[in-house]
Design an enzyme around this catalytic site. Structure first.
Site, PDB file in Angstrom:
ATOM      1  N   CYS A 254       0.655  -1.040   0.084  1.00 46.34           N
ATOM      2  CA  CYS A 254       0.039   0.046   0.011  1.00 46.34           C
ATOM      3  C   CYS A 254       0.784   1.294   0.104  1.00 46.34           C
ATOM      4  CB  CYS A 254      -0.885  -0.169   1.185  1.00 46.34           C
ATOM      5  SG  CYS A 254      -1.679  -1.537   1.464  1.00 46.34           S
TER       6      CYS A 254
ATOM      7  N   HIS B  34      -3.660   7.689   5.641  1.00 48.62           N
ATOM      8  CA  HIS B  34      -3.840   6.500   5.065  1.00 48.62           C
ATOM      9  C   HIS B  34      -5.184   5.719   5.152  1.00 48.62           C
ATOM     10  CE1 HIS B  34      -2.306   2.934   3.013  1.00 48.62           C
ATOM     11  NE2 HIS B  34      -2.278   2.227   3.975  1.00 48.62           N
TER      12      HIS B  34
ATOM     13  N   HIS C 133      -9.699   0.955  -0.609  1.00 45.30           N
ATOM     14  CA  HIS C 133      -8.304   0.961  -0.855  1.00 45.30           C
ATOM     15  C   HIS C 133      -7.573   0.553  -2.189  1.00 45.30           C
ATOM     16  CE1 HIS C 133      -4.033   0.970   0.547  1.00 45.30           C
ATOM     17  NE2 HIS C 133      -4.385   0.235   1.589  1.00 45.30           N
TER      18      HIS C 133
END
Lengths: 411, 96
Positions: free
Chosen positions: A165, A303, A337
């Site tokens: 990520c 995030h 995400h």
């Protein structure tokens, strides 16, 4: 040695909210969620999270076959996002093969769909004879970077970051460093990712996915919320054009912002559990590069994927550095995400916030979880002048990455 | 081998070129060089072999004769030879 300045002069995106930047921004502005129930995923035994944020694959046939044959889904996204970003920047095609223009495009693990197809072809009979030559190029972890570079004729640095990520943020940071050092004039940087049940499955096995909202997909993910229960995977690609400041000035390019700080680091603590101390260290180092202090920051794009542990650690880190004054929001509620693309897609939206003087709220944040309190959560659109912003990312593997961007006023 | 079967080989091979390599039907003539006229390269040949294997249910990946294929007609003949043990020819101007 005098380091060069680095500015952002173009943006391109294929996202769950649409196939270009305006549709992404419009979707966020309108508070839309791109999360939906994924038909067909029920066939995977043990997969509990049946929601995702898919992007639409379209017009890929406009790429000539000879270039298209080595591209899988994520490479199409990356090529289309890069073309948009180049067009937005006004850079001419003839400059791309000068050796001074390169690309760095990250992803979690390369082409998930192609990898899966390769194994499905090969494993039942343990027979490799039906594997095509192109499958390799569609699978590899540098597939997006490689395909973008070949398609555009780039002859500068071509690299692929792979830090789950944090991949896109590391790509942007590496591009920033190359230009700062004078190694390249222009870098096409960002990330790409594709949604696939095997990808969601990888997180599902780790109990990191959202599993309670299969019947109400748009209510998840819920960053920082009391009812959050995990992340929702998305897909797409976000690409930004990073350019040496004087180079951009000479051609009178539109400048979105200057990248003034970057840092990436490992936590050295745990492969999956996020760590507030590592985040704080990473953010501090990024701000030190930028020669700013937390008091200079106007907005933090978190995030915040809506995992129970990750959001708590990030909220603690932000509280430690910025207290409860600096507006904070997460974009995961809108587009899920997007993993290896999240750092760049979310930076593009954050740059739009900077340009428009607004902070978009955290979608699905209705009641702040007690373990995420103490920071300034933005729960409704907020008119706000953003001169300096921080984009935070962290990833499995204990990897952190943070970027600092500053508005450039004199144009 | 019957004429129909020969025609089947031509039809199925041409399908591979249309489906896998997006070549217009009109260009699919036996004398066409698959590299110079039809635009394939060495990577395409790997995929051509995979597609032909699937289409005709044959194993040709390790067949040395694949290396000497130059034209579409060569492929028709190669497949025909595989199917008939080389007893027939597919193109009228080739000797049996």
């Amino acid at each position: 040695m005098q380091l060069k300045r680095v500015v952002i002069t173009g943006v391109g995106a294929v996202s769950p909210l649409g196939s270009d930047v305006p549709s992404l921004i419009k979707g966020v502005e309108q508070g839309k969620s791109a999360v939906q129930y994924m038909e067909g995923w029920e066939q995977y035994t043990g997969l509990r999270s049946l929601v995702g944020a898919p992007a639409e694959l379209k017009n890929e046939k406009s790429i000539p076959r000879q270039s298209r044959r080595s591209m899988g889904r994520m490479s199409f996204f990356a090529v289309q996002a890069t073309q948009q970003a180049l067009s937005d920047s006004g850079l001419e095609q003839k400059n791309l093969s000068s050796g001074r223009v390169g690309c760095i495009i990250g992803s979690t693990m390369g082409g998930a769909e192609s990898l899966n197809d390769a194994f499905e072809t090969m494993l039942p009979e343990k027979d490799l004879s039906q594997l095509t030559a192109m499958r390799f190029f569609q699978c590899v972890s540098h597939t997006a970077a490689m395909n973008v570079a070949q398609y555009l004729g780039l002859t500068g640095y071509v690299m692929a970051t792979s830090a789950a990520c944090a991949s896109a943020s590391q790509a942007l940071g590496a591009g920033y460093d190359l230009i700062r050092l004078g190694k390249q004039d222009v870098m096409l940087c960002g990330g790409a990712e594709e949604l696939h049940p095997t990808v969601t499955g990888a997180f599902d096995v780790l109990f990191a996915t959202s599993v309670s909202y299969n019947n109400a997909p748009q209510r998840t993910p819920r960053p920082f919320d009391r009812e959050r229960d995990g992340l929702v995977c998305g897909e797409g690609s976000g690409i930004l054009i990073l350019e040496e400041y004087e180079h951009a000035l000479r051609r009178k390019a539109k400048i979105y912002a200057e990248i003034v700080g970057y840092h990436t680091c490992g936590s050295g603590v745990h492969v999956s559990q996020s760590n507030r101390d590592a985040m704080i260290y990473c953010l501090r180092e990024a701000m030190a590069t930028a020669h700013i202090s937390p008091g200079d920051v106007d907005y933090v794009n978190a995030h915040a994927t809506a995992t129970v542990q990750g959001d708590k650690e990030e909220a603690e880190a932000i509280k430690d550095l910025f207290g409860d004054e600096v507006p904070v929001s997460s974009l995961k509620g809108y587009i899920g995400h997007t993993l290896g693309a999240s750092g760049s897609l979310e930076l593009i939206v954050s740059l739009a916030m900077m340009e428009k003087g607004v902070v978009y709220p955290t979608l699905n944040l209705e009641t702040v979880s007690p373990d995420c309190e103490g920071i300034r959560h933005v729960m409704h659109p907020l008119a706000w002048d953003i001169g300096v912003m921080v984009k935070n990312c962290f990833a499995f593997g204990g990897i952190n990455a943070a970027l600092v961007c500053k508005k450039v006023n004199h144009q | 081998m019957t004429t129909t079967t020969e025609q089947e080989i031509i039809t199925l091979t041409n399908q591979v070129f249309e489906e896998s390599f997006e070549i217009e039907k009109e260009k699919l003539q036996p004398q066409m060089n698959i590299f110079e006229d039809l635009g394939l390269d060495s990577l395409d040949v790997v995929d051509l072999v995979v597609a032909l294997q699937e289409k005709f249910g044959v194993k040709i990946r390790d067949d040395e004769r694949v290396r000497s294929i130059r034209t579409l007609g060569d492929i028709y003949q190669f497949i025909l030879n595989l199917k008939t043990g080389g007893a027939s020819a597919i193109v009228s101007d080739q000797k049996e």
